[in-house]
Design a protein around this motif. Structure first.
Motif, short mmCIF file in Angstrom:
data_model
loop_
_atom_site.label_atom_id
_atom_site.label_comp_id
_atom_site.label_asym_id
_atom_site.label_seq_id
_atom_site.Cartn_x
_atom_site.Cartn_y
_atom_site.Cartn_z
N ASN A 15 0.72 -1.35 0.03
CA ASN A 15 -0.05 0.06 0.02
C ASN A 15 0.93 1.18 0.03
O ASN A 15 0.71 2.25 0.94
CB ASN A 15 -0.99 0.06 1.22
CG ASN A 15 -2.27 0.98 0.97
OD1 ASN A 15 -2.54 1.38 -0.21
ND2 ASN A 15 -2.81 1.36 1.92
N ILE A 16 1.75 1.32 -0.81
CA ILE A 16 2.85 2.53 -0.93
C ILE A 16 2.70 2.94 -2.48
O ILE A 16 2.17 2.06 -3.40
CB ILE A 16 4.16 2.22 -0.54
CG1 ILE A 16 4.90 0.95 -1.41
CG2 ILE A 16 4.13 2.00 0.94
CD1 ILE A 16 6.18 0.60 -1.00
N THR A 17 3.24 4.05 -3.03
CA THR A 17 3.55 4.35 -3.97
C THR A 17 4.20 3.70 -4.99
O THR A 17 5.31 3.03 -4.51
CB THR A 17 3.78 5.81 -4.34
OG1 THR A 17 5.00 6.22 -3.85
CG2 THR A 17 2.78 6.56 -3.42
N LYS A 18 4.00 3.66 -6.48
CA LYS A 18 4.94 2.91 -7.09
C LYS A 18 6.40 3.55 -7.24
O LYS A 18 7.46 2.68 -7.30
CB LYS A 18 4.47 2.82 -8.72
CG LYS A 18 3.32 2.11 -8.92
CD LYS A 18 2.97 2.00 -10.42
CE LYS A 18 1.73 1.18 -10.64
NZ LYS A 18 1.03 1.34 -12.06
N VAL A 19 6.49 4.87 -6.90
CA VAL A 19 7.67 5.49 -6.82
C VAL A 19 8.52 5.03 -5.78
O VAL A 19 9.82 4.79 -5.61
CB VAL A 19 7.75 7.22 -6.85
CG1 VAL A 19 8.75 7.78 -6.29
CG2 VAL A 19 7.06 7.60 -8.12
N ASP A 20 7.74 4.91 -4.41
CA ASP A 20 8.51 4.24 -3.43
C ASP A 20 8.76 2.88 -3.29
O ASP A 20 9.85 2.38 -3.00
CB ASP A 20 7.64 4.70 -2.14
CG ASP A 20 7.46 6.18 -1.67
OD1 ASP A 20 8.39 6.81 -1.98
OD2 ASP A 20 6.28 6.38 -1.04
N ALA A 21 7.88 2.13 -4.10
CA ALA A 21 8.30 0.61 -4.28
C ALA A 21 9.58 0.45 -5.34
O ALA A 21 10.37 -0.26 -5.15
CB ALA A 21 6.87 0.12 -4.97
N ARG A 22 9.57 1.43 -6.22
CA ARG A 22 10.88 1.40 -7.16
C ARG A 22 11.84 1.59 -6.55
O ARG A 22 13.04 0.89 -6.52
CB ARG A 22 10.46 2.13 -8.28
CG ARG A 22 11.79 2.32 -9.28
CD ARG A 22 11.61 2.74 -10.52
NE ARG A 22 10.58 2.20 -11.59
CZ ARG A 22 10.67 1.00 -11.98
NH1 ARG A 22 11.95 0.63 -12.04
NH2 ARG A 22 9.77 0.64 -13.00
N LYS A 23 11.88 2.84 -5.60
CA LYS A 23 13.19 2.92 -4.46
C LYS A 23 13.44 1.91 -4.05
O LYS A 23 14.74 1.46 -3.70
CB LYS A 23 13.03 4.31 -3.76
CG LYS A 23 12.76 5.33 -4.71
CD LYS A 23 12.59 6.65 -3.66
CE LYS A 23 12.11 7.93 -4.56
NZ LYS A 23 11.80 9.15 -3.53
N ALA A 24 12.60 1.17 -3.25
CA ALA A 24 12.87 0.01 -2.40
C ALA A 24 13.60 -1.14 -3.18
O ALA A 24 14.50 -1.35 -2.80
CB ALA A 24 11.77 -0.40 -1.63
N VAL A 25 13.09 -1.44 -4.55
CA VAL A 25 13.56 -2.48 -5.22
C VAL A 25 15.01 -2.08 -5.48
O VAL A 25 15.77 -3.12 -5.46
CB VAL A 25 12.53 -2.75 -6.44
CG1 VAL A 25 13.26 -3.70 -7.47
CG2 VAL A 25 11.17 -3.47 -5.90
N ASP A 26 15.10 -0.81 -6.17
CA ASP A 26 16.42 -0.64 -6.55
C ASP A 26 17.47 -0.63 -5.57
O ASP A 26 18.80 -0.96 -5.67
CB ASP A 26 16.43 0.93 -7.28
CG ASP A 26 15.71 1.02 -8.57
OD1 ASP A 26 15.56 -0.06 -9.12
OD2 ASP A 26 15.09 2.09 -8.72
N ALA A 27 16.96 -0.03 -4.05
CA ALA A 27 17.94 -0.22 -3.03
C ALA A 27 18.44 -1.69 -2.81
O ALA A 27 19.45 -2.09 -2.32
CB ALA A 27 17.19 0.34 -1.68
N LEU A 28 17.31 -2.58 -2.79
CA LEU A 28 17.55 -4.24 -2.66
C LEU A 28 18.67 -4.52 -3.69
O LEU A 28 19.54 -5.45 -3.35
CB LEU A 28 16.33 -4.81 -2.69
CG LEU A 28 16.38 -6.32 -2.72
CD1 LEU A 28 16.67 -7.00 -1.29
CD2 LEU A 28 15.07 -6.91 -3.00
N ILE A 29 18.36 -4.18 -4.86
CA ILE A 29 19.40 -4.70 -5.91
C ILE A 29 20.62 -4.03 -5.72
O ILE A 29 21.57 -5.01 -5.83
CB ILE A 29 18.80 -4.39 -7.26
CG1 ILE A 29 17.47 -4.97 -7.78
CG2 ILE A 29 19.82 -4.60 -8.50
CD1 ILE A 29 16.81 -4.70 -8.73
N ARG A 30 20.83 -2.87 -5.40
CA ARG A 30 22.24 -2.35 -5.17
C ARG A 30 22.90 -3.02 -4.06
O ARG A 30 24.06 -3.50 -3.86
CB ARG A 30 22.08 -0.78 -4.94
CG ARG A 30 21.96 -0.08 -6.12
CD ARG A 30 22.19 1.51 -5.83
NE ARG A 30 21.27 2.08 -4.82
CZ ARG A 30 20.23 2.50 -4.99
NH1 ARG A 30 19.46 2.46 -6.32
NH2 ARG A 30 19.38 3.02 -3.98
N ALA A 31 22.05 -3.10 -2.86
CA ALA A 31 22.67 -3.70 -1.39
C ALA A 31 23.04 -5.26 -1.79
O ALA A 31 24.21 -5.65 -1.54
CB ALA A 31 21.72 -3.55 -0.70
#
Length: 86
Positions: A15-31
């Motif tokens: 229940n978050i925005t797609k922008v926030d979800a994309r940031k989370a996915v990108d952060a997961l990938i980078r880490a």
């Protein structure tokens, strides 16, 4: 499922925005990439474990001609699924 579909699914489920979800996915990938580059193991409970495995140089065969081919050493990423996926 591709990255865009994953972002949409996370946004809907959390229940978050797609922008926030994309940031989370990108952060997961980078880490994850950074940890693997440093030779660490990445364990995601319920999904599995990612680790870097070194494959030594070896001699293979060209299946078409039968000629010997040198295969260089390299690192590969190995995924071991958790028991919940099997």
């Amino acid at each position: 499922m591709n990255k865009t579909q994953l972002v949409e699914a996370i946004a809907l489920d959390a229940n978050i925005t797609k922008v926030d979800a994309r940031k989370a996915v990108d952060a997961l990938i980078r880490a994850t990439v950074q940890a693997l580059r440093e030779g660490e193991r990445v364990t995601l409970t319920g999904l599995g474990t990612l680790c870097v495995q070194h494959k030594a140089a070896r001699v293979g065969r060209n299946p078409r001609t039968g000629a010997a081919v040198k295969i260089p050493a390299r690192n590969v990423i190995r995924f071991r699924p958790s028991a919940e996926l099997e």
